[in-house]
Design an enzyme around this catalytic site. Structure first.
Site, mmCIF file in Angstrom:
data_model
loop_
_atom_site.group_PDB
_atom_site.id
_atom_site.type_symbol
_atom_site.label_atom_id
_atom_site.label_comp_id
_atom_site.label_asym_id
_atom_site.label_seq_id
_atom_site.Cartn_x
_atom_site.Cartn_y
_atom_site.Cartn_z
ATOM 1 N N THR A 11 0.578 -1.126 -0.013
ATOM 2 C CA THR A 11 -0.142 0.137 0.030
ATOM 3 C C THR A 11 0.556 1.095 0.086
ATOM 4 O O THR A 11 0.154 2.204 0.046
ATOM 5 C CB THR A 11 -1.120 -0.522 1.455
ATOM 6 O OG1 THR A 11 0.118 0.073 2.349
ATOM 7 C CG2 THR A 11 -1.979 -1.408 1.371
ATOM 8 N N GLY A 12 2.183 0.908 -0.195
ATOM 9 C CA GLY A 12 3.443 2.473 0.359
ATOM 10 C C GLY A 12 3.179 2.893 -1.277
ATOM 11 O O GLY A 12 3.191 2.268 -2.210
ATOM 12 N N GLN A 13 3.992 3.894 -0.984
ATOM 13 C CA GLN A 13 4.652 4.288 -2.500
ATOM 14 C C GLN A 13 5.423 3.372 -3.206
ATOM 15 O O GLN A 13 5.094 3.222 -4.311
ATOM 16 C CB GLN A 13 5.527 5.217 -2.106
ATOM 17 C CG GLN A 13 6.305 5.922 -3.474
ATOM 18 C CD GLN A 13 6.944 6.947 -3.178
ATOM 19 O OE1 GLN A 13 7.350 7.789 -3.601
ATOM 20 N NE2 GLN A 13 8.478 6.158 -2.813
ATOM 21 N N ASP A 59 0.762 -9.245 8.901
ATOM 22 C CA ASP A 59 1.542 -8.337 9.307
ATOM 23 C C ASP A 59 3.339 -8.549 10.059
ATOM 24 O O ASP A 59 3.757 -9.582 10.466
ATOM 25 C CB ASP A 59 1.477 -7.325 11.066
ATOM 26 C CG ASP A 59 1.744 -6.126 10.886
ATOM 27 O OD1 ASP A 59 2.975 -6.064 11.956
ATOM 28 O OD2 ASP A 59 1.142 -5.876 11.560
ATOM 29 N N GLN A 84 8.931 0.488 9.052
ATOM 30 C CA GLN A 84 8.091 1.612 9.543
ATOM 31 C C GLN A 84 9.517 3.057 9.241
ATOM 32 O O GLN A 84 10.615 2.767 9.325
ATOM 33 C CB GLN A 84 8.113 1.791 11.145
ATOM 34 C CG GLN A 84 8.109 3.047 11.730
ATOM 35 C CD GLN A 84 8.355 4.631 11.267
ATOM 36 O OE1 GLN A 84 7.665 5.292 10.460
ATOM 37 N NE2 GLN A 84 9.999 5.006 12.104
ATOM 38 N N SER A 85 9.296 3.890 8.116
ATOM 39 C CA SER A 85 10.247 3.939 7.009
ATOM 40 C C SER A 85 10.415 5.419 7.841
ATOM 41 O O SER A 85 11.102 5.918 6.600
ATOM 42 C CB SER A 85 9.774 3.626 5.710
ATOM 43 O OG SER A 85 8.404 4.093 5.613
ATOM 44 N N THR A 126 18.294 0.380 2.570
ATOM 45 C CA THR A 126 18.333 2.715 2.429
ATOM 46 C C THR A 126 19.974 2.868 2.301
ATOM 47 O O THR A 126 20.951 2.115 3.161
ATOM 48 C CB THR A 126 17.541 2.264 3.541
ATOM 49 O OG1 THR A 126 17.311 4.080 3.410
ATOM 50 C CG2 THR A 126 17.765 2.521 5.192
ATOM 51 N N GLU A 128 20.616 5.191 4.370
ATOM 52 C CA GLU A 128 20.105 5.710 5.623
ATOM 53 C C GLU A 128 21.672 4.828 6.178
ATOM 54 O O GLU A 128 21.723 5.130 7.504
ATOM 55 C CB GLU A 128 19.307 5.883 5.768
ATOM 56 C CG GLU A 128 17.783 7.162 5.565
ATOM 57 C CD GLU A 128 18.274 8.282 6.613
ATOM 58 O OE1 GLU A 128 19.186 8.416 7.849
ATOM 59 O OE2 GLU A 128 17.912 8.881 5.767
ATOM 60 N N TYR A 151 16.012 4.275 12.843
ATOM 61 C CA TYR A 151 15.539 3.420 11.767
ATOM 62 C C TYR A 151 16.185 2.948 11.132
ATOM 63 O O TYR A 151 16.458 1.725 10.376
ATOM 64 C CB TYR A 151 14.938 4.812 11.083
ATOM 65 C CG TYR A 151 14.466 4.014 8.845
ATOM 66 C CD1 TYR A 151 13.411 3.461 8.650
ATOM 67 C CD2 TYR A 151 15.604 4.554 8.066
ATOM 68 C CE1 TYR A 151 13.247 2.869 7.449
ATOM 69 C CE2 TYR A 151 15.191 4.538 6.956
ATOM 70 C CZ TYR A 151 13.762 3.203 6.616
ATOM 71 O OH TYR A 151 13.803 3.084 4.978
ATOM 72 N N LYS A 155 17.578 -1.251 9.819
ATOM 73 C CA LYS A 155 17.616 -1.448 8.458
ATOM 74 C C LYS A 155 18.819 -1.542 8.288
ATOM 75 O O LYS A 155 19.293 -2.812 7.367
ATOM 76 C CB LYS A 155 17.619 -0.584 7.619
ATOM 77 C CG LYS A 155 16.208 0.022 6.801
ATOM 78 C CD LYS A 155 15.261 -0.754 5.865
ATOM 79 C CE LYS A 155 14.572 -0.128 4.849
ATOM 80 N NZ LYS A 155 13.581 -1.407 3.997
ATOM 81 N N ARG A 186 4.264 9.685 -2.950
ATOM 82 C CA ARG A 186 4.977 9.520 -1.281
ATOM 83 C C ARG A 186 4.188 9.837 -0.293
ATOM 84 O O ARG A 186 3.333 11.183 -0.811
ATOM 85 C CB ARG A 186 6.043 11.278 -1.810
ATOM 86 C CG ARG A 186 7.273 11.355 -0.232
ATOM 87 C CD ARG A 186 8.131 9.816 -0.417
ATOM 88 N NE ARG A 186 9.750 9.244 -0.269
ATOM 89 C CZ ARG A 186 9.905 8.286 0.262
ATOM 90 N NH1 ARG A 186 9.502 7.876 1.334
ATOM 91 N NH2 ARG A 186 11.329 8.512 0.630
#
Length: 341
Positions: A11-13, A59, A84-85, A126, A128, A151, A155, A186
């Site tokens: 359901t995300g981008q 989940d 949880q991004s 990511t 990050e 986060y 990751k 986004r």
């Protein structure tokens, strides 16, 4: 035999663009969604009811649920995009971020190992992970990691457990280390969409000004629709490996603001330094942008700049959408939304 994809975070981008891409390749696409009291399927609403598109409740924190889904669906490819991004929010919910973003990856890998070990697994890593140390730029697959947020740390665990399962159990498990990728889909709490939505509202007379954090932060921004093709290409290789996907160029948040306002014919004139810096309409002198310290992170990531040479050479992947076209695409979408609201 038809390829079957199982996608978390559908359901995300990224999930919505990936679902469209895989359906265009004649995949059967199964997505995992969490149960909500209000609908959360806005980005994939146009796909619901389509042939070969299926949704299942689940989940990443529920290992028995994941095992049951993998056993039932028997996917040929699994794309783990759920997390949880939001980096800033991860400081407020660090334990939840670690459980979903980090340990959730382990639970999904274990479900695959026990129930469909020949499935190919993609882990959404990511930029990050790198922490934005200037001396490491441009960052590649060989750059040392230095996460600066809960986060990023979660990751990092997900990245290494993916490699560990690849090496320990001979699973086809690959990491895509994707630098920032944006789109009209986004989430509104991410800085790029926050900017374009605010510019559209200001232009429409519905908002006075835009408040931001670190205007000097530099990011490697690309279009999410280009990046999902790279995810797919990573799983089409004969051997699992890890790849950086990036544009190879970086821009400041300040530049993003300037380009966004330019799309509606407004030139920004900057005055002041640091938290006192403000952006004004160069023609009218009206205040349009200011800095609010509440939007600064406890540990700032100053510079992210990716080196996609390995992906370009081995995958034949390259971004198609340049920076200005990306901003234009997002502004035009938000302007249409304001006009129709």
């Amino acid at each position: 035999m038809q390829n079957i994809a199982l996608v978390t975070g559908i359901t995300g981008q990224d999930g919505s663009y990936l679902a469209e891409f895989l359906l265009s390749k004649n995949y059967a696409v199964h997505g995992i969604i969490r149960r909500h009291s209000t609908p959360c399927t806005e980005r994939i609403e146009h796909l619901i009811g389509a042939e070969n598109f299926f949704l299942h409740y689940g989940d990443l924190t529920d290992s028995s649920n994941l095992a049951n889904l993998v056993r039932k669906i028997q996917p040929t490819e699994v794309y783990n995009l759920a997390a949880q991004s939001h980096v800033g929010i991860s400081f407020e919910v660090p334990e939840y971020t670690a459980e979903v973003t980090g340990v959730g990856t382990l639970k999904l890998l274990e479900a695959i190992r026990q129930n469909k070990p020949d499935a190919k697994f993609y882990q959404a890593s990511t930029s990050e992970l790198f922490g934005g140390l200037p001396e490491t730029a441009p960052q590649s697959e060989l750059t040392p990691f230095y996460p600066k947020s809960p986060y990023g740390a979660a990751k990092l665990y997900a990245y290494w457990i993916t490699k560990n399962y690849r090496e320990s159990y001979n699973l086809f498990a690959a990491n895509g280390i994707l630098f920032n990728h944006e789109s009209p889909r986004r989430g509104e709490d991410f800085v790029t969409r926050k900017i374009t939505k605010a510019v559209a509202k200001i232009f429409s007379g519905k908002q006075e000004k835009l408040s931001l954090g670190n205007l000097n932060a530099k990011r490697d921004w690309g279009f999410a629709g280009d990046y999902v093709e790279g995810m797919w290409k990573i799983l089409q290789q004969d051997k699992a490996d890890d790849f950086v996907l990036a544009t190879g160029e970086t821009h400041t948040v300040r530049e993003f603001v300037e380009v966004a306002f330019a799309e509606v014919g407004i030139k920004i004139s900057w005055r002041g330094v640091g938290v006192e810096e403000k952006g004004y309409n160069a023609e009218t002198g009206k205040l349009l942008v200011d800095v609010n310290e509440k939007f600064f992170r406890p540990a700032e990531v100053d510079l992210l700049l990716g080196n996609p040479a390995k992906a370009e050479k081995i995958l034949g992947w390259q971004r198609k959408t340049n920076f200005r076209d990306l901003v234009k695409m997002m502004i035009e979408s938000d302007l249409r939304s304001e006009k129709n609201s």
